[in-house]
Design an enzyme around this catalytic site. Structure first.
Site, PDB file in Angstrom:
ATOM      1  N   SER A  34       0.843  -1.210   0.000  1.00  0.00           N
ATOM      2  CA  SER A  34       0.000   0.000   0.000  1.00  0.00           C
ATOM      3  C   SER A  34       0.875   1.256   0.000  1.00  0.00           C
ATOM      4  CB  SER A  34      -0.909   0.001   1.221  1.00  0.00           C
ATOM      5  OG  SER A  34      -0.108  -0.074   2.379  1.00  0.00           O
ATOM      6  N   TYR A  36       3.987   1.389  -1.279  1.00  0.00           N
ATOM      7  CA  TYR A  36       4.550   1.449  -2.638  1.00  0.00           C
ATOM      8  C   TYR A  36       3.538   2.092  -3.590  1.00  0.00           C
ATOM      9  CZ  TYR A  36       6.784   0.058  -7.009  1.00  0.00           C
ATOM     10  OH  TYR A  36       7.380   0.075  -8.256  1.00  0.00           O
ATOM     11  N   SER A  82      22.504 -22.757 -27.504  1.00  0.00           N
ATOM     12  CA  SER A  82      21.668 -23.612 -26.675  1.00  0.00           C
ATOM     13  C   SER A  82      22.571 -24.647 -26.024  1.00  0.00           C
ATOM     14  CB  SER A  82      20.545 -24.243 -27.490  1.00  0.00           C
ATOM     15  OG  SER A  82      21.101 -25.115 -28.427  1.00  0.00           O
ATOM     16  N   GLU A 122      22.849 -24.866 -11.806  1.00  0.00           N
ATOM     17  CA  GLU A 122      21.688 -23.974 -11.766  1.00  0.00           C
ATOM     18  C   GLU A 122      20.484 -24.790 -12.202  1.00  0.00           C
ATOM     19  OE1 GLU A 122      22.639 -20.783 -14.478  1.00  0.00           O
ATOM     20  OE2 GLU A 122      24.569 -20.455 -13.508  1.00  0.00           O
ATOM     21  N   LYS A 124      17.493 -25.608 -14.466  1.00  0.00           N
ATOM     22  CA  LYS A 124      17.126 -25.247 -15.830  1.00  0.00           C
ATOM     23  C   LYS A 124      15.665 -24.833 -15.782  1.00  0.00           C
ATOM     24  CE  LYS A 124      17.521 -26.784 -20.577  1.00  0.00           C
ATOM     25  NZ  LYS A 124      16.169 -26.489 -21.035  1.00  0.00           N
ATOM     26  N   LYS A 300      27.611 -25.857 -15.323  1.00  0.00           N
ATOM     27  CA  LYS A 300      28.546 -24.964 -16.020  1.00  0.00           C
ATOM     28  C   LYS A 300      29.900 -25.011 -15.325  1.00  0.00           C
ATOM     29  CE  LYS A 300      24.751 -21.788 -17.072  1.00  0.00           C
ATOM     30  NZ  LYS A 300      24.113 -20.482 -16.852  1.00  0.00           N
TER      31      LYS A 300
HETATM   32  S1  IVH Z   1      22.832 -21.211 -19.984  1.00  0.00           S
HETATM   33  C1  IVH Z   1      25.754 -20.836 -23.363  1.00  0.00           C
HETATM   34  N1  IVH Z   1      21.410 -21.450 -17.773  1.00  0.00           N
HETATM   35  O1  IVH Z   1      17.849 -23.569 -21.556  1.00  0.00           O
HETATM   36  C2  IVH Z   1      24.819 -21.118 -22.238  1.00  0.00           C
HETATM   37  N2  IVH Z   1      20.282 -21.751 -19.855  1.00  0.00           N
HETATM   38  O2  IVH Z   1      19.086 -25.089 -24.411  1.00  0.00           O
HETATM   39  C3  IVH Z   1      23.422 -20.991 -22.626  1.00  0.00           C
HETATM   40  N3  IVH Z   1      17.887 -22.183 -19.654  1.00  0.00           N
HETATM   41  O3  IVH Z   1      18.046 -21.577 -24.398  1.00  0.00           O
HETATM   42  C4  IVH Z   1      22.353 -21.190 -21.672  1.00  0.00           C
HETATM   43  N4  IVH Z   1      17.782 -22.109 -17.459  1.00  0.00           N
HETATM   44  O4  IVH Z   1      16.895 -20.542 -22.420  1.00  0.00           O
HETATM   45  C5  IVH Z   1      21.389 -21.501 -19.120  1.00  0.00           C
HETATM   46  N5  IVH Z   1      20.287 -21.598 -15.754  1.00  0.00           N
HETATM   47  C6  IVH Z   1      20.255 -21.650 -17.081  1.00  0.00           C
HETATM   48  C7  IVH Z   1      19.073 -21.894 -17.813  1.00  0.00           C
HETATM   49  C8  IVH Z   1      19.142 -21.940 -19.209  1.00  0.00           C
HETATM   50  C9  IVH Z   1      17.088 -22.281 -18.579  1.00  0.00           C
HETATM   51  C10 IVH Z   1      17.433 -22.346 -21.065  1.00  0.00           C
HETATM   52  C11 IVH Z   1      17.971 -21.313 -22.003  1.00  0.00           C
HETATM   53  C12 IVH Z   1      18.537 -22.061 -23.184  1.00  0.00           C
HETATM   54  C13 IVH Z   1      18.083 -23.465 -22.943  1.00  0.00           C
HETATM   55  C14 IVH Z   1      19.187 -24.449 -23.246  1.00  0.00           C
END
Ligand code: IVH
EC number: 6.5.1.2
Length: 446
Positions: A34, A36, A82, A122, A124, A300
């Site tokens: 409220s 905000y 991707s 991370e 996905k 990663k």
């Molecule tokens: S890294 C070069 N991290 O998954 C690294 N992608 O095919 C590129 N995605 O198109 C992606 N969560 O849209 C990365 N924590 C995450 C992600 C993520 C979802 C999606 C992203 C990408 C697809 C991978």
């Protein structure tokens, strides 16, 4: 212009921006809703009385009045790759072996974590990739991934996503900064949107990913603002010489930097030493009930120097991989079966289901593929089907629980005439697909 009013507008903008970051990035609100809203209204009124006070990063400037006519194509300054998929821990190990070879390292010894590579895990997020460009700290452009080289400029819609900062939270912004992440819909919001669509007689979205991607490409940014999209940032590309002091040297530091700049970052990310810890992370979150859809774990290499050494193949970074969760299967009842005619004239039987939650989405339709599959499964309307989602948009029926077949179940086979134009359907010998041969069929023209 009264300098006091200018000062007030600036203070309001700064405080509202801070409140948004506290809310979306740190999950620690500093203002009641409220309060905000009241301050937002004050800024809005000031700007209405003195339009020269409006700045592009004002929180009042998120949603435009006029719908866009189309989205221009934009070339990404840095392509969006991707990820390669691994469907089980063995495939992950094979990936690491290839990575070690490229890096010229010895195979990792068994036992202990000594000498193991360090990764960031991370979740996905199952949404749509977004590329953001900030010029001198201001949001200049938001673009879809497209084919990775060129996407669509959807800036007006991106501005309507409340958790994406219009201005970077730093006094020392670089000339250009690229941020990448995933736009997604919280499951509760996805269900709310589908409920509304059903009561309006509109077809529901198949899953949160479709709904997020479809919303991003809406021409009217007011629709985008009304569907509350969320965002997690996961990648950062900065120019040489920035930030002053010490630039990030690891993916983990990139995530911290993104947070400092005001972006929401998934709090479940974790540094893991060696694949043992990676697999623990994967087991920990596989099947977990989260407020958004996640279809796996992205692994990663943590060191940016090693990432650079590993490089890219034609399609993927060698330094990252997606470890996907296995498809899940659930039983549910078939309420009806429709023959759906596609653009190519292919006729696909589709089961209408009692809606059932599956891998994070509510599933209400499933493909039965073709006439052969119908016969193999011996599908009846009223049967309990086993439905599986294996990465496709439309889930599929993979089995029938015949023991549960009710006495009044009705057998089903494809119609002999096109449900759209009533032309006799054909199935060329040796082909699995039944087709409507009529070139004028409205389903093909649609
Ligand atoms: S890294 C070069 N991290 O998954 C690294 N992608 O095919 C590129 N995605 O198109 C992606 N969560 O849209 C990365 N924590 C995450 C992600 C993520 C979802 C999606 C992203 C990408 C697809 C991978």
């Amino acid at each position: 212009m009264d300098p006091k009013l200018e000062e007030r507008a600036r203070e309001l903008r700064t405080l509202l921006q801070k409140a948004s970051i506290a809310y979306y990035v740190h999950d620690a609100p500093i203002l009641e809703d409220s309060v905000y809203d009241r301050l937002y209204r004050e800024l809005q009124e000031l700007e209405r009385a003195y339009p020269e006070l409006v700045t592009p990063d004002s929180p009042t400037q998120r949603v435009g009045e006029k719908p866009a006519e189309h989205f221009p194509t934009v070339f990404h300054r840095i392509p969006l790759y991707s990820l390669e998929n691994a469907f089980n821990p063995e495939e992950l190990e094979e990936w690491q072996e290839r990575l070690l070879r490229v890096l010229g390292r010895a195979p990792v010894p068994d036992g202990g974590t000594e000498g193991e590579l360090e990764y960031v895990c991370e979740l996905k997020i199952d949404g749509a990739a977004l590329a953001l460009t900030y010029i001198e700290g201001l949001l200049e452009r938001g673009a879809t991934r497209g084919d990775g080289q060129a996407g669509e400029d959807i800036t007006p819609n991106v501005r309507a996503i409340r958790s994406i900062p219009l201005r970077l939270a730093t006094a020392d912004p670089p000339p250009v900064l690229e941020v990448r992440g995933e736009v997604y819909l919280a499951l509760a919001e996805f269900e709310r949107i589908n409920r509304e669509r059903c009561s309006a007689g509109d077809p529901p979205f198949a899953n949160p990913r479709n709904c997020a991607a479809g919303t991003l490409r809406q021409l009217d940014s007011r629709v985008v603002a009304a569907r509350k999209l969320s965002f997690f940032a996961y990648a950062l590309h900065w120019p040489e010489g920035w930030p002053a002091g010490d630039p990030p040297q690891t993916q983990w530091q990139c995530l911290q930097q993104l947070k400092e700049l005001g972006f929401p970052v998934n709090p479940l990310s974790q540094v893991c030493r060696g694949l043992g810890e990676v697999i623990q992370f994967y087991e920990r979150w596989r099947g977990a009930q989260l407020p958004y859809a996640s279809d796996g774990v992205v692994v990663k290499l943590n060191s940016l120097r090693l990432q650079e050494e590993a490089g890219f193949t034609q399609k993927f970074p060698r330094w990252a991989i997606a470890l996907k969760y296995p498809a899940q299967e659930v039983p549910t009842r078939i309420r009806a079966i429709l023959a759906s005619v596609g653009r190519t004239g292919a006729v696909t039987p589709v089961a209408e289901l009692e809606p059932v939650p599956l891998a994070g989405t509510l599933v209400s339709r499933a493909s039965l593929h073709n006439a052969d599959r119908l016969r193999e499964l011996d599908v009846h309307i009223g049967d309990t089907a086993i439905v599986r989602k294996a990465g496709e948009i439309i889930p599929e029926v993979v089995g029938i629980l015949k023991e549960l077949r009710p006495a009044d179940a009705v057998p089903y086979s494809l119609p002999s005439q096109c449900p759209e134009c009533h032309a006799p359907l054909v199935r060329p010998p040796g082909e699995a697909v039944t087709r409507c041969p009529n070139p004028e069929c409205p389903a093909k023209l649609r």
